[in-house]
Write an enzyme that holds these catalytic residues in place. Structure first.
Site, mmCIF file in Angstrom:
data_model
loop_
_atom_site.group_PDB
_atom_site.id
_atom_site.type_symbol
_atom_site.label_atom_id
_atom_site.label_comp_id
_atom_site.label_asym_id
_atom_site.label_seq_id
_atom_site.Cartn_x
_atom_site.Cartn_y
_atom_site.Cartn_z
ATOM 1 N N GLU A 77 31.432 28.221 36.223
ATOM 2 C CA GLU A 77 30.754 29.445 35.766
ATOM 3 C C GLU A 77 31.859 30.455 35.492
ATOM 4 O O GLU A 77 32.439 31.016 36.426
ATOM 5 C CB GLU A 77 29.816 29.979 36.862
ATOM 6 C CG GLU A 77 28.740 29.013 37.298
ATOM 7 C CD GLU A 77 27.606 28.886 36.297
ATOM 8 O OE1 GLU A 77 27.529 29.725 35.382
ATOM 9 O OE2 GLU A 77 26.821 27.939 36.420
ATOM 10 N N SER A 119 37.463 33.134 36.600
ATOM 11 C CA SER A 119 37.945 33.362 35.238
ATOM 12 C C SER A 119 38.047 32.050 34.464
ATOM 13 O O SER A 119 38.230 30.976 35.049
ATOM 14 C CB SER A 119 39.316 34.025 35.303
ATOM 15 O OG SER A 119 40.202 33.197 36.026
ATOM 16 N N GLU A 133 40.461 31.207 32.692
ATOM 17 C CA GLU A 133 41.841 30.734 32.859
ATOM 18 C C GLU A 133 41.945 29.763 34.042
ATOM 19 O O GLU A 133 42.455 28.655 33.910
ATOM 20 C CB GLU A 133 42.679 31.986 33.127
ATOM 21 C CG GLU A 133 44.139 31.842 32.988
ATOM 22 C CD GLU A 133 44.808 33.111 33.531
ATOM 23 O OE1 GLU A 133 44.104 34.127 33.785
ATOM 24 O OE2 GLU A 133 46.024 33.060 33.715
ATOM 25 N N LYS A 190 35.209 28.908 49.635
ATOM 26 C CA LYS A 190 36.244 29.936 49.767
ATOM 27 C C LYS A 190 35.841 31.193 48.999
ATOM 28 O O LYS A 190 35.731 31.171 47.775
ATOM 29 C CB LYS A 190 37.582 29.436 49.206
ATOM 30 C CG LYS A 190 38.719 30.409 49.541
ATOM 31 C CD LYS A 190 39.963 30.153 48.748
ATOM 32 C CE LYS A 190 39.941 30.761 47.383
ATOM 33 N NZ LYS A 190 39.841 32.227 47.361
ATOM 34 N N GLY A 246 39.399 28.380 35.532
ATOM 35 C CA GLY A 246 38.456 27.286 35.259
ATOM 36 C C GLY A 246 39.146 26.152 34.515
ATOM 37 O O GLY A 246 38.935 24.973 34.817
ATOM 38 N N CYS A 304 30.320 39.120 34.946
ATOM 39 C CA CYS A 304 30.658 38.060 33.988
ATOM 40 C C CYS A 304 29.817 38.175 32.726
ATOM 41 O O CYS A 304 30.289 37.896 31.640
ATOM 42 C CB CYS A 304 30.470 36.697 34.628
ATOM 43 S SG CYS A 304 28.847 36.507 35.367
ATOM 44 N N GLU A 311 37.854 39.428 27.773
ATOM 45 C CA GLU A 311 36.991 39.966 28.827
ATOM 46 C C GLU A 311 37.783 41.051 29.562
ATOM 47 O O GLU A 311 38.838 40.779 30.128
ATOM 48 C CB GLU A 311 36.642 38.835 29.795
ATOM 49 C CG GLU A 311 35.693 39.281 30.876
ATOM 50 C CD GLU A 311 35.347 38.159 31.839
ATOM 51 O OE1 GLU A 311 36.261 37.426 32.264
ATOM 52 O OE2 GLU A 311 34.165 38.030 32.180
HETATM 53 P P1 NAD Z 1 39.742 34.269 39.412
HETATM 54 O O1 NAD Z 1 39.522 33.096 38.529
HETATM 55 O O2 NAD Z 1 41.057 34.900 39.431
HETATM 56 O O3 NAD Z 1 39.428 33.879 40.927
HETATM 57 C C1 NAD Z 1 38.223 33.301 41.303
HETATM 58 C C2 NAD Z 1 38.446 32.533 42.589
HETATM 59 O O4 NAD Z 1 39.336 31.450 42.345
HETATM 60 C C3 NAD Z 1 39.047 33.325 43.723
HETATM 61 O O5 NAD Z 1 38.435 32.920 44.912
HETATM 62 C C4 NAD Z 1 40.508 32.903 43.697
HETATM 63 O O6 NAD Z 1 41.133 32.984 44.953
HETATM 64 C C5 NAD Z 1 40.411 31.473 43.279
HETATM 65 N N1 NAD Z 1 41.584 30.913 42.593
HETATM 66 C C6 NAD Z 1 42.533 31.588 41.891
HETATM 67 N N2 NAD Z 1 43.424 30.714 41.387
HETATM 68 C C7 NAD Z 1 43.026 29.473 41.761
HETATM 69 C C8 NAD Z 1 43.512 28.165 41.530
HETATM 70 N N3 NAD Z 1 44.605 27.938 40.802
HETATM 71 N N4 NAD Z 1 42.850 27.127 42.067
HETATM 72 C C9 NAD Z 1 41.725 27.328 42.771
HETATM 73 N N5 NAD Z 1 41.222 28.534 43.035
HETATM 74 C C10 NAD Z 1 41.854 29.611 42.524
HETATM 75 O O7 NAD Z 1 38.578 35.261 39.023
HETATM 76 P P2 NAD Z 1 38.260 36.680 39.675
HETATM 77 O O8 NAD Z 1 39.215 37.658 39.101
HETATM 78 O O9 NAD Z 1 38.132 36.578 41.141
HETATM 79 O O10 NAD Z 1 36.776 36.927 39.129
HETATM 80 C C11 NAD Z 1 36.516 37.428 37.908
HETATM 81 C C12 NAD Z 1 36.091 36.329 36.948
HETATM 82 O O11 NAD Z 1 34.932 35.641 37.433
HETATM 83 C C13 NAD Z 1 35.693 36.894 35.628
HETATM 84 O O12 NAD Z 1 36.279 36.172 34.589
HETATM 85 C C14 NAD Z 1 34.180 36.732 35.611
HETATM 86 O O13 NAD Z 1 33.615 36.673 34.345
HETATM 87 C C15 NAD Z 1 33.982 35.485 36.391
HETATM 88 N N6 NAD Z 1 32.600 35.370 36.907
HETATM 89 C C16 NAD Z 1 31.738 34.465 36.340
HETATM 90 C C17 NAD Z 1 30.426 34.364 36.780
HETATM 91 C C18 NAD Z 1 29.469 33.368 36.152
HETATM 92 O O14 NAD Z 1 28.447 33.080 36.750
HETATM 93 N N7 NAD Z 1 29.750 32.833 34.986
HETATM 94 C C19 NAD Z 1 29.980 35.173 37.818
HETATM 95 C C20 NAD Z 1 30.867 36.091 38.378
HETATM 96 C C21 NAD Z 1 32.182 36.175 37.907
#
Ligand code: NAD
Length: 791
Positions: free
Chosen positions: A266, A245, A247, A192, A249, A300, A397
């Site tokens: 990640e 995020s 959170e 997704k 995760g 990230c 962050e």
């Molecule tokens: P997010 O956690 O809000 O969303 C990430 C994904 O999870 C989206 O596809 C979202 O639809 C989905 N999602 C949201 N709530 C969910 C739930 N309860 N259950 C399952 N899926 C859910 O993060 P974001 O705002 O899209 O991305 C930014 C974050 O990603 C930042 O914290 C960034 O650091 C991190 N990131 C990490 C890496 C890495 O490799 N470590 C790489 C890129 C981004």
């Protein structure tokens, strides 16, 4: 006007990348029918769509099918159905498919880049020169792993159907990091994309159709948290791979606890960008531009905390400000643009809110006077000085173009500041003194360290975090393990341990001496905090002795002792190897005593007790020998750099042991943890703790540094949760009943410690497969240190 004046008066003209092909692509398809399931294009079963807008203008870009749980069900069923045939293909056949995907992406390179920039807002220079080439490289690289699978990963099999959820900041690249290793390993996927950025995944699905990916091997569902949660909670998925995020995760860690699903996370970061006084300042400034303003800071591993040595702080900040004044904030499709818009209004509001709060907490936030486009979610690059270590801009962050500056006086202070965060994703170290840089890198709690560089990535070199930046790696050989399972010799289901101290104790014939074994903490035998002990019975139900009834406080003391002990993690691998050999030698010398003890406690025949003892010594010998051989690798990515993939200990590990084969199980888990340099807190078999307490003297006479091995006896059901919740424990290995295993995973979310359980089963400890690399790998984190070369 002379030439110099003309030169200074020159300005950039517009240099837009054409978007006609991308618009035509969007117009030519029904994006309301954009779920790719079982090789077919489907509308959402609910008929629902969601809006995607263009960050540079805020205008509606597309209406995309929004999957719900029923659509996810269909996608998982398709992936399940496709799995047997996909995994049965030869490595070579799978390699051909991965290679074909990479080649087809190359043919659509420009379209992918333009679509990505339109959808996400990132400057075209970045999508064209970084995101898309890296994504292609990932497929081409993993074609090789697909073919080499059987030779390179003996004893492993594909984990099965994988659910993958990715964020919006690198939509295509994150997709590649997820799908390429999964397909190479023989898994099928349901992925997704993030709801802000669905487009390149749709084009990717079309590429899969053309590249001959069998139907159902790759399924792409679109939508938001509802669809994400449906994937995470789906009972027919074997592994979840999540990027996003911290959170979310943590929500996922809790939701998958006890499900047996393999998990990699990640997550976010707050990475330090460290500039020492002997650094090349102009290079450091360019590095910083890339480190924090690449992709508008929505990265990230963004170097969002500038740690600069006091003596050069003013000079560096002056240079940074000058450079910030020249950053061009503008249209993503303009090839001169350095900084595009943020992805969405919500992200813009979040960044503004964090800056305002940072200022309220005392930071001075400076922005250059650069022109901003009138519409769209643009934000000026921002520099925050006067930031205290506790300021929100130093701890949270921001995920936006905001750099927080702090100063340090010396190397130790720099390292302390760098590690003063709950995250541990990346770090950048700037110094012309290679000795200093290589001295600092291993001391940073970060999965990736760039020396005199930043944001270098390659499929050959793993990427991933420590601490709350998550666990698991993407890329490198270590990334492949995330999609494989080792065939461990699982034994019977573990029953919950009975509460000790209950039942009839037959004291007849028990010798009248004080036989209460103490706990072993910080290299000393200590009484349990509560001053209680519990009776330990022999095989006939007679009192064999008493063991200390450890409690929460004892676990805390043991973790503190392990945390503060540096002797073991700092020892050379050779030294560790020698100490493990001494342990084995000293244990051998007491064969008769241990065999008799095993037999009297467990009821094992003399012969099988002897066999357990012999194998325990042999295994200790094996891990002693491996302590200086289970080493990292050196990668040669396509850059003027080498990557040192170092094996570092996870840190402080808790180990909870089952009751069968009490000596062999102890050695089978504790020895690999020690061989890889971890300090351990062991909760031995509740039923037969005396086998472990008998080891105190062996440990004491084998040169094991104080605090490296700590042993707390007591009720497993009470002590394991304390370990699981302890935020200063880095990992927990647990062989216990299913409820306790589920609890350990669920309660680990505080600091996202690495939890490894038998999911309610024990192992056949005497099997050959109960020792080896799988166990050593659990004891390490792979840190990739990028070291550049050349002038
Ligand atoms: P997010 O956690 O809000 O969303 C990430 C994904 O999870 C989206 O596809 C979202 O639809 C989905 N999602 C949201 N709530 C969910 C739930 N309860 N259950 C399952 N899926 C859910 O993060 P974001 O705002 O899209 O991305 C930014 C974050 O990603 C930042 O914290 C960034 O650091 C991190 N990131 C990490 C890496 C890495 O490799 N470590 C790489 C890129 C981004």
């Amino acid at each position: 006007m002379n030439i110099l004046e003309r030169y200074h008066a020159m300005d950039y003209g517009p240099a837009p990348e054409a978007r006609g092909e991308a618009d035509a692509w969007m117009n030519a398809r029904n994006l309301g029918k954009s779920l790719f399931i079982a090789g077919e294009w489907r509308a959402a079963s609910s008929g629902k769509t969601f809006d995607v807008s263009e960050p540079s203008s805020g205008k509606l870009l597309a209406k995309i099918a929004e999957a719900n749980a029923a659509d996810v069900d269909a996608a998982v069923a398709a992936a399940r159905k496709a799995l047997p045939r996909w995994r049965a293909k030869s490595g070579y056949e799978r390699a051909r498919v991965l290679y074909a995907i990479g080649r087809a992406m190359q043919r659509h390179q420009r379209l992918l880049a333009v679509l990505e920039s339109i959808d996400n807002g990132k400057p075209i220079r970045e999508s064209r020169d970084i995101d898309v080439p890296l994504a292609i490289r990932h497929f081409l690289h993993h074609a090789g792993w697909a073919q080499a699978l059987d030779r390179e990963f003996p004893g492993h099999e594909p984990v099965g159907v994988v659910g993958q959820v990715i964020p919006w900041n690198f939509p295509l690249l994150m997709l590649a990091w997820k799908i390429a290793p999964a397909l190479a390993a023989g898994c099928t996927v349901v992925l997704k994309p993030a709801e802000f950025t669905p487009l390149t995944a749709i084009l990717f699905a079309e590429i899969c159709e053309r590249a001959g990916v069998p139907k159902g091997v790759v399924n792409i569902v679109q939508g938001g948290p509802e669809a994400g949660a449906a994937i995470v909670n789906h009972p027919d998925i074997d592994k979840i791979a999540f990027t996003g995020s911290s959170e979310v995760g943590k929500i996922i860690r809790k939701a998958t606890a006890g499900s047996g699903k393999k998990l990699s996370l990640e997550l976010g970061g707050k990475s330090p960008f460290m500039v020492f006084e002997d650094a090349d300042l102009d290079s450091a400034v360019e590095g910083l531009v890339d480190g924090i303003w690449f992709n508008q800071g929505q990265v990230c591993c963004a170097g969002s905390r500038l740690l600069v040595q006091e003596g050069i702080a003013d000079a560096l900040i002056a240079k940074v400000k000058t450079r910030m004044g020249r950053l061009r904030v503008g249209q993503p499709l303009d090839k001169n643009t350095d900084i595009g818009p943020l992805v969405d209004r919500t992200q813009l509001d979040r960044v503004r809110g964090l800056i305002a709060e940072g200022a309220r907490q005392g930071a001075q936030c400076w922005q250059p006077d650069n022109a901003l486009p009138e519409t769209g979610y643009f934000h000026l690059p921002t520099l925050a000085t006067g930031v205290s270590p506790a300021n929100i801009l130093a701890q949270e962050e921001v995920f936006g173009p905001v750099l927080a500056v702090m100063t340090f006086r010396n190397t130790d202070e720099a390292i302390e500041l760098a590690n003063n965060t709950r995250f541990g994703l990346a770090a950048s170290v700037w110094s012309e003194n290679i000795n200093l840089a290589v001295h600092v890198a291993p001391q940073l709690k970060a999965g990736v360290v760039w020396i005199n560089g930043t944001n270098m990535f390659d499929a050959s070199s793993g990427f991933g975090g420590y601490r709350e930046s998550g666990f698991g790696r993407e890329g490198g050989k270590e990334g492949m393990y995330e999609y494989l399972v080792s065939k461990l010799p699982y034994g019977p289901v573990v029953k919950p341990a009975e509460k000790p101290g209950l039942g009839e104790v037959d004291e007849a014939g028990a010798p009248a001496i004080d036989r209460t074994a103490k706990l072993f903490i910080g290299g000393k035998q200590v009484r349990p905090d509560g001053n209680y002990s519990y009776p330990v019975l022999d095989r006939k139900g007679r009192l064999a002795g008493e063991a200390g009834l450890g409690n929460r406080k004892d676990i805390r003391d043991a973790v503190a002792a392990a945390r503060s002990s540096k002797g073991w993690p700092d020892a050379t691998a050779y030294n560790r190897s020698q100490v493990l050999y001494y342990l084995a030698e000293n244990l051998s010398a007491r064969a008769a005593e241990f065999v008799a003890r095993l037999s009297s406690l467990t009821g094992a025949s003399a012969k099988s007790a002897q066999a357990e003892f012999d194998l325990s010594v042999e295994r200790l010998f094996y891990y002693a020998g491996m302590a200086d051989k289970f080493e990292g690798r050196v990668h040669t990515p396509p850059a003027r750099a080498v990557t040192l993939a170092l094996h570092e200990p996870v840190g402080v590990l808790g180990i909870v042991l089952p009751s069968e084969a009490p000596l062999l199980a102890f050695v089978s888990l504790v020895a690999p943890a020690l061989a890889t340099g971890n300090n351990v807190v062991v909760v031995p078999s509740q039923k037969h703790p005396l086998v472990a307490t008998d080891l105190y003297q062996v440990i004491e006479t084998s040169d094991v540094p104080a605090g490296a091995v700590n042993i707390v006896t007591g009720r497993v059901a009470e002590l394991a949760p304390v370990l699981a919740k302890h935020d200063d424990l880095d990992g927990l290995w647990l062989i216990a009943d299913a409820d306790l295993c589920r609890m350990a995973e669920a309660e680990s979310v505080g600091n996202l410690k690495r939890v490894w359980t038998g999911n309610g089963r024990t192992l056949d400890w005497s099997s050959d497969a109960a020792a080896g690399e799988t166990f050593l790998r659990r004891g390490i984190e792979v840190k990739n240190v990028w070291v550049p070369y050349g002038d």
